[in-house]
Enzyme design. Sequence first.
Site, PDB file in Angstrom:
ATOM      1  N   HIS A 294      17.798  27.949   9.191  1.00 34.35           N
ATOM      2  CA  HIS A 294      17.450  29.109   8.367  1.00 34.35           C
ATOM      3  C   HIS A 294      17.329  30.392   9.187  1.00 34.35           C
ATOM      4  O   HIS A 294      17.670  31.475   8.700  1.00 34.35           O
ATOM      5  CB  HIS A 294      16.140  28.841   7.624  1.00 34.35           C
ATOM      6  CG  HIS A 294      15.695  29.942   6.722  1.00 34.35           C
ATOM      7  ND1 HIS A 294      16.410  30.319   5.599  1.00 34.35           N
ATOM      8  CD2 HIS A 294      14.618  30.761   6.773  1.00 34.35           C
ATOM      9  CE1 HIS A 294      15.787  31.314   4.999  1.00 34.35           C
ATOM     10  NE2 HIS A 294      14.698  31.602   5.692  1.00 34.35           N
TER      11      HIS A 294
ATOM     12  N   LYS B 251      15.927  43.346   0.586  1.00 40.93           N
ATOM     13  CA  LYS B 251      15.151  42.356  -0.165  1.00 40.93           C
ATOM     14  C   LYS B 251      13.703  42.301   0.293  1.00 40.93           C
ATOM     15  O   LYS B 251      13.408  42.410   1.481  1.00 40.93           O
ATOM     16  CB  LYS B 251      15.780  40.969  -0.013  1.00 40.93           C
ATOM     17  CG  LYS B 251      15.092  39.879  -0.821  1.00 40.93           C
ATOM     18  CD  LYS B 251      15.778  38.531  -0.649  1.00 40.93           C
ATOM     19  CE  LYS B 251      15.286  37.802   0.565  1.00 40.93           C
ATOM     20  NZ  LYS B 251      15.790  36.414   0.628  1.00 40.93           N
TER      21      LYS B 251
ATOM     22  N   ASN C 149       0.820  -1.223   0.000  1.00 42.81           N
ATOM     23  CA  ASN C 149       0.000   0.000   0.000  1.00 42.81           C
ATOM     24  C   ASN C 149       0.849   1.267   0.000  1.00 42.81           C
ATOM     25  O   ASN C 149       0.352   2.355   0.266  1.00 42.81           O
ATOM     26  CB  ASN C 149      -0.944   0.010   1.200  1.00 42.81           C
ATOM     27  CG  ASN C 149      -0.200   0.076   2.526  1.00 42.81           C
ATOM     28  OD1 ASN C 149       1.030   0.069   2.565  1.00 42.81           O
ATOM     29  ND2 ASN C 149      -0.943   0.142   3.614  1.00 42.81           N
ATOM     30  N   ASP C 150       2.165   1.136  -0.254  1.00 38.48           N
ATOM     31  CA  ASP C 150       3.129   2.234  -0.384  1.00 38.48           C
ATOM     32  C   ASP C 150       3.633   2.771   0.952  1.00 38.48           C
ATOM     33  O   ASP C 150       4.420   3.717   0.984  1.00 38.48           O
ATOM     34  CB  ASP C 150       2.539   3.390  -1.217  1.00 38.48           C
ATOM     35  CG  ASP C 150       3.636   4.278  -1.814  1.00 38.48           C
ATOM     36  OD1 ASP C 150       4.650   3.719  -2.290  1.00 38.48           O
ATOM     37  OD2 ASP C 150       3.502   5.517  -1.784  1.00 38.48           O
TER      38      ASP C 150
ATOM     39  N   ARG D  38      10.451  39.540  -0.428  1.00 36.31           N
ATOM     40  CA  ARG D  38      10.047  38.285  -1.059  1.00 36.31           C
ATOM     41  C   ARG D  38       8.543  38.300  -1.283  1.00 36.31           C
ATOM     42  O   ARG D  38       7.759  38.532  -0.371  1.00 36.31           O
ATOM     43  CB  ARG D  38      10.435  37.097  -0.179  1.00 36.31           C
ATOM     44  CG  ARG D  38      10.029  35.748  -0.786  1.00 36.31           C
ATOM     45  CD  ARG D  38      10.512  34.571   0.034  1.00 36.31           C
ATOM     46  NE  ARG D  38      11.961  34.430  -0.023  1.00 36.31           N
ATOM     47  CZ  ARG D  38      12.611  33.842  -1.024  1.00 36.31           C
ATOM     48  NH1 ARG D  38      11.930  33.346  -2.054  1.00 36.31           N
ATOM     49  NH2 ARG D  38      13.921  33.762  -0.996  1.00 36.31           N
TER      50      ARG D  38
ATOM     51  N   ASP E 271      20.114  39.775   2.206  1.00 36.82           N
ATOM     52  CA  ASP E 271      19.010  40.435   2.915  1.00 36.82           C
ATOM     53  C   ASP E 271      19.431  40.761   4.337  1.00 36.82           C
ATOM     54  O   ASP E 271      20.475  40.329   4.818  1.00 36.82           O
ATOM     55  CB  ASP E 271      17.754  39.555   2.907  1.00 36.82           C
ATOM     56  CG  ASP E 271      18.019  38.156   3.435  1.00 36.82           C
ATOM     57  OD1 ASP E 271      18.695  38.027   4.469  1.00 36.82           O
ATOM     58  OD2 ASP E 271      17.563  37.185   2.801  1.00 36.82           O
TER      59      ASP E 271
ATOM     60  N   ASP F 262      25.020  33.277   1.854  1.00 35.36           N
ATOM     61  CA  ASP F 262      23.640  32.962   2.226  1.00 35.36           C
ATOM     62  C   ASP F 262      23.633  31.609   2.913  1.00 35.36           C
ATOM     63  O   ASP F 262      24.609  30.854   2.823  1.00 35.36           O
ATOM     64  CB  ASP F 262      22.740  32.948   0.990  1.00 35.36           C
ATOM     65  CG  ASP F 262      21.299  33.332   1.317  1.00 35.36           C
ATOM     66  OD1 ASP F 262      20.968  33.410   2.516  1.00 35.36           O
ATOM     67  OD2 ASP F 262      20.511  33.564   0.373  1.00 35.36           O
TER      68      ASP F 262
END
Length: 313
Positions: free
Chosen positions: A130, A192, A37-38, A194, A169, A218
């Site tokens: 991040h 910057k 069934n994956d 986004r 940024d 970055d």
Amino acid sequence: MRDITVFSGTAHPQLAEEICAHLGTPLHPVKVSRFANDALEVQLQANCRERDVFLIQPLVPPVQEHLVELLLMLDAARGASAARTTVVLPHYAYARSDKKDAPRISIGARLVADLMVAAGADRVLAMTLHSPQVHGFFSVPVDHLHALRELAAHFRQYDLSNTVVVSPDLGNAKEAAHFARLLGTGVAMGAKQRFSDDRVVISSVIGDVEGKDVIVLDDEIAKGSTVIELLDRLRERGVHSVRLACTHGLFSSGAVERLSALPEVAEIVCTNTVPPPPKPSDKLTVLSIAPALAEAMRRIHDGESVSALFSTS
């Protein structure tokens, strides 16, 4: 190191093997199978009972497959009576989902952190998240390393007398300023905005870049849209040359080829937190962060301070 047991998912086994080579310990096999069934099934094929278990798995494409694989490995280690399980997370893809900047959106970085802890993570070893607040989304201890030392060691081979470090940024400005101090250079940054995942506008560059050799720093380069927009502004300001540096070289959608084709780009430097692109460019240099991760794992296992590795000075 008899009591340490290291496993790797399928996301980046080459990095795991290199880490284990530095540790002088074997990388134990993991059997990943799929039901009809994956659904995935994971079996850790080494003894975990009362061991200090480390699971190495960057969240790279296909991110959801590798995340579920990691959660299943965590559950398997807990069920096998591991004394402590540490997730070694060289790249945390969901870290970009770190704030509610539009109505009715999820904060994926916090949710996925909760999933890891619920599955059995006792500790996390991460590389260049991040944003700083992601560290606080985990309810278990997090050792957060950076790759600035490795990147700085590479760039010190060049004449840096006319060099300035540029952050795309303001959000990355603190890291860029630290990197500039390591290299003894000036620092500048882009202003910057986004508008979507692949649409950004950089209205100006703040700082002295005219006639300079520029190092753009970055945390990651994915499609390269931010870097290309920044290069347009730097070109207008008459920079002499450009080198690109990042920790996570994701390079999706042919980003390496596009960036390498730009004549002002002399070099693209990243680390091996994620698998390198299948068709590397002559301009691409990949640095290894395996020694830093291995040393952090050794210190965690031995109960030593990891703070010296936090410092990039």
